[in-house]
Structures are given as structure tokens and as C-alpha cells.
Enzyme design. Sequence first.
Site, PDB file in Angstrom:
ATOM      1  N   TYR A 133     -14.419  -4.647   2.460  1.00 26.31           N
ATOM      2  CA  TYR A 133     -13.080  -5.049   2.025  1.00 26.31           C
ATOM      3  C   TYR A 133     -12.846  -6.477   2.508  1.00 26.31           C
ATOM      4  O   TYR A 133     -13.088  -6.792   3.684  1.00 26.31           O
ATOM      5  CB  TYR A 133     -12.017  -4.120   2.609  1.00 26.31           C
ATOM      6  CG  TYR A 133     -10.608  -4.619   2.382  1.00 26.31           C
ATOM      7  CD1 TYR A 133      -9.951  -4.361   1.187  1.00 26.31           C
ATOM      8  CD2 TYR A 133      -9.949  -5.368   3.352  1.00 26.31           C
ATOM      9  CE1 TYR A 133      -8.668  -4.842   0.965  1.00 26.31           C
ATOM     10  CE2 TYR A 133      -8.670  -5.840   3.135  1.00 26.31           C
ATOM     11  CZ  TYR A 133      -8.039  -5.582   1.949  1.00 26.31           C
ATOM     12  OH  TYR A 133      -6.777  -6.067   1.735  1.00 26.31           O
ATOM     13  N   ASP A 173     -17.111 -12.420   7.183  1.00 21.39           N
ATOM     14  CA  ASP A 173     -15.678 -12.182   7.197  1.00 21.39           C
ATOM     15  C   ASP A 173     -15.316 -11.608   8.567  1.00 21.39           C
ATOM     16  O   ASP A 173     -15.398 -10.417   8.801  1.00 21.39           O
ATOM     17  CB  ASP A 173     -15.336 -11.196   6.069  1.00 21.39           C
ATOM     18  CG  ASP A 173     -13.869 -10.831   6.008  1.00 21.39           C
ATOM     19  OD1 ASP A 173     -13.139 -11.142   6.964  1.00 21.39           O
ATOM     20  OD2 ASP A 173     -13.458 -10.214   5.009  1.00 21.39           O
ATOM     21  N   LYS A 232      -5.978 -13.095  11.417  1.00 20.01           N
ATOM     22  CA  LYS A 232      -5.406 -12.020  12.226  1.00 20.01           C
ATOM     23  C   LYS A 232      -5.118 -12.460  13.660  1.00 20.01           C
ATOM     24  O   LYS A 232      -4.075 -13.016  13.936  1.00 20.01           O
ATOM     25  CB  LYS A 232      -6.262 -10.767  12.132  1.00 20.01           C
ATOM     26  CG  LYS A 232      -6.199 -10.141  10.723  1.00 20.01           C
ATOM     27  CD  LYS A 232      -6.538  -8.692  10.718  1.00 20.01           C
ATOM     28  CE  LYS A 232      -6.444  -8.102   9.313  1.00 20.01           C
ATOM     29  NZ  LYS A 232      -5.073  -7.919   8.834  1.00 20.01           N
ATOM     30  N   TYR A 292       0.824  -1.214   0.000  1.00 25.57           N
ATOM     31  CA  TYR A 292       0.000   0.000   0.000  1.00 25.57           C
ATOM     32  C   TYR A 292       0.855   1.260   0.000  1.00 25.57           C
ATOM     33  O   TYR A 292       0.530   2.243   0.689  1.00 25.57           O
ATOM     34  CB  TYR A 292      -0.933   0.010   1.221  1.00 25.57           C
ATOM     35  CG  TYR A 292      -1.735  -1.250   1.407  1.00 25.57           C
ATOM     36  CD1 TYR A 292      -2.588  -1.704   0.414  1.00 25.57           C
ATOM     37  CD2 TYR A 292      -1.629  -2.001   2.581  1.00 25.57           C
ATOM     38  CE1 TYR A 292      -3.326  -2.866   0.572  1.00 25.57           C
ATOM     39  CE2 TYR A 292      -2.358  -3.168   2.752  1.00 25.57           C
ATOM     40  CZ  TYR A 292      -3.207  -3.600   1.743  1.00 25.57           C
ATOM     41  OH  TYR A 292      -3.929  -4.746   1.903  1.00 25.57           O
TER      42      TYR A 292
END
Length: 450
Positions: free
Chosen positions: A175, A269, A298, A47
Site C-alpha cells: 500500500y 516507501d 508520518k 475509510y
Amino acid sequence: MIACDSIMTGGMDLPPAMRENAGMSCKSSSAGANRSAADLPHLWLPYTQMQTAPFPVEAIRTSGSRITLSDGRELVDGVAAWWTACHGYSHPHIQQALVRQASDMPHVMFGGMVHEPARRLAARLAELLPGDLERTFFTDSGSVAMEVAVKMAVQYHINRGTHGRTKMLSFRGGYHGDTLGMMSICDPEEGMHSLFAGVLPRQILADLPVDDDSTARLEALLDAEGHTVAAIVTEPLVQGAGGMLFHSPDVLQRLRSICDRYGILLILDEIFTGFGRTGTMFACEQAEIVPDIIALSKALTGGTMALAATVARRGVFEAFLSTEAGKALMHGPTFMANPLACAVANASLDLFEQEPRLEQVARISAQLQRELEPCPGLPGVKDVRVLGAIGVVELENIADPDVLRRAFVNQGTWIRPFRNIVYLTPAFTISEEDLSLLTASIVTVLRNNA
């Protein structure tokens, strides 16, 4: 905390070797001030426009909620290593599990062979998750876990003889990762994937059903195109990378009801929201619903190893059982169910059982509410919101996020603004003092950089 200027103007209280190394690092850091990320040899950062982004800081050590830089400075981490290090860095219980597993079996293939760390972890996830979410497929990243979830959903309908259900319906502000399939279900206007619009498969994008009007629009859309939809995909309670956008548990209840009526699977998600971040172990618990498929990653390993899980309900798994080999789920990452990663994930779940993580999240939430109170009065602030261990200050715009990032580093904090938000997602074990340093840093930097 050791500042470069104190080292360069003396620093005689440091041991000679440390003084020399710190001085060299400070010279490098000073030289790096006028360099861009493109001057960093060999690496390509995520990014990042490498030509214009500043030269990055370099981490050499982590502990608790602190990151030590190569120039000797110590930063309080406000984002917990991209939302992963829920127990803080270098927790001894997780480190011990990692060392034990490394000595026994760091890796083995998972094709036609299983091992105890994976079996135990899958059983524990089935016990923790709501309803009959009981079959876990392990991968090594959140984006791939979501790819598997989508693949499961499409093949579920194919295996049951229902043809034409090949599309995903996802939501604006959403996202789900950067792999090719996931780019197709992210909000195309959120910026990161707009260049690929002509390459990606066409999916269906809608507004989240947050009220009667948006619910009616979603139902009208499904009346027209629902026969083509395999699954509805969303991030529960918080759309993370889309801007930390919050919605109520009622939205998830509406989606569960809609999916049931239209014969569509519901994929949640929970890569960001899972494992306590929103105040409950899983965000879907707050809506009292059970998705058909859930993706986790995560904080699954407490920020120590790469691991992800796609967990399906019993009925989804059973659609793949057949005497026909072609009805099996044909997917298998090389490092799926890596024993090291599974061992540390089990250690992470131990900590949720043995230490008061959800109580710590509640304490963080209250402190964020209290200490971010000055922010609405600052110039350019549009909104301030808190949910669990997530604190968000939304601005009208951020002209240059790198300027703010450097300002936060100068305050002794690691806070990474993106889009138009400054946010905190600290480790659940963070001290009140360190959290106050983070919130005070936000107030100071926003006041000085208005």
C-alpha cells in the site's frame, strides 16, 4: 478518567462549568449511540461507510499518549495518531519550535526562494540517511511524496535517453497511498481501490521475493518485462496498511541486487517505517542497503504538522541537471517545505538526538512480546508478531471492526482494527503502565468478542 455514568449520577466533585459541559457532552454521546456517521453534520470521514458506521467520538485534547474526549473520558492512544506521534502528543520542545517559527514566518513560497528551516532539515536528513541519499524534495503528504518518487524514476530514465521504462513493479500486500497514481501500485486485492481497476494505469504486480522460488518468479517476470520497468517499489520490512505483513531484511538485499542487475531504480516507501518504528532509524538500515529514492512522512514532524520528503541519491539528481529546461523536475506543491512543518521536523530530529528513542523502542518491543503472549491461545487468533514498536494480533477474520473499536473505547483505549488485524503502534515515549493497559485491553476484548 471521567466516565459519563459517573457524571450523570452525580459528578459533584467537578467544577460547575466542567460538570455542565461534561453532562451536555454525555447527553450528546448518549444520543449519538443510535446515530450513524452520516448524522455528523458537514464532515466526510476517511475509510468510512457513513451510512452504517457509528457516530464518532470527539477528541478535545491530547497529551503524551492520552486523548481526552468531549465527554470527559481519557483514552490511551495505541496507534499514535496513525503512526505519527512518535514522541507522544504535545511535546514541549516541538511546541516551542512551532510557536517560534509561527512568530517569524509561518509560510513562504518555495519557488525561487528557500529558508533556513528547510535547508537545515534537508542537510540533517542527508546526514541521517544511508549512502548518498542527499537531495530532498519536500511535499505535504506521504502519498504525494510517493507520487514524486515515481515521477522522478520515470523521468530519470527519460532524461538519460532510455525509452520505454514507464512502469512500476510493486508487490502483493503493498500500500502506497490513495492518490490516483499510488492506487495503481497498491495491491488491487487489498480492497480499498478495487473499484478503480478500469481507470488506473496498468502496472506490474509480483510476489515479494521471500525465498528462492518467489525470487526465481520475479527474475523470470523481469526477463520478460524488465525493459519496461522504471522502478521497483516496496515498503521495507513491514507492509503496513496491507495488513502489517513482515518480511526479513534479506528481501531488501535481494531487491537491491535485482535492481542493479536489471538497470531498475529501487524506491523504498518508508512513510510508516521511517524514524525508528522498526527498531532502527530507517528500516533499510537493517538490510544494509541504499535505495535510489526513499519517501518519508508520518513521524517526520513527530505527528504535529503535515510534511513529507522524497530523497534521491546523487546519481538520480544529476540526471535532471541540464541546459534543457524540460529536463527539470516539474513539480511544486503550494505548501512544499512549509517553514512551520520544517521547524517542527527539526525539533523532532532534536529529540531523536537528545532522548533515547531507539532504546525506548527496544523496551516497547520486549514488553509487547511479553504481554501479547496470551493472544495465540484466544479463539480466532491466527498469528501474533512484533517488530520494533509494532505489535500485531492477526485474526482469522473480523466480522465488524466497529464493534471491536467501541469495545476498546469502553476499555479506555484507542485501538483501531482494520482488515483482519488488531495492532499497536504506540508513541515511543509511552509509559509501561499505559502500554500494559493497551495490551490488556486487546486480550480482554478479543476474549470477550470471540
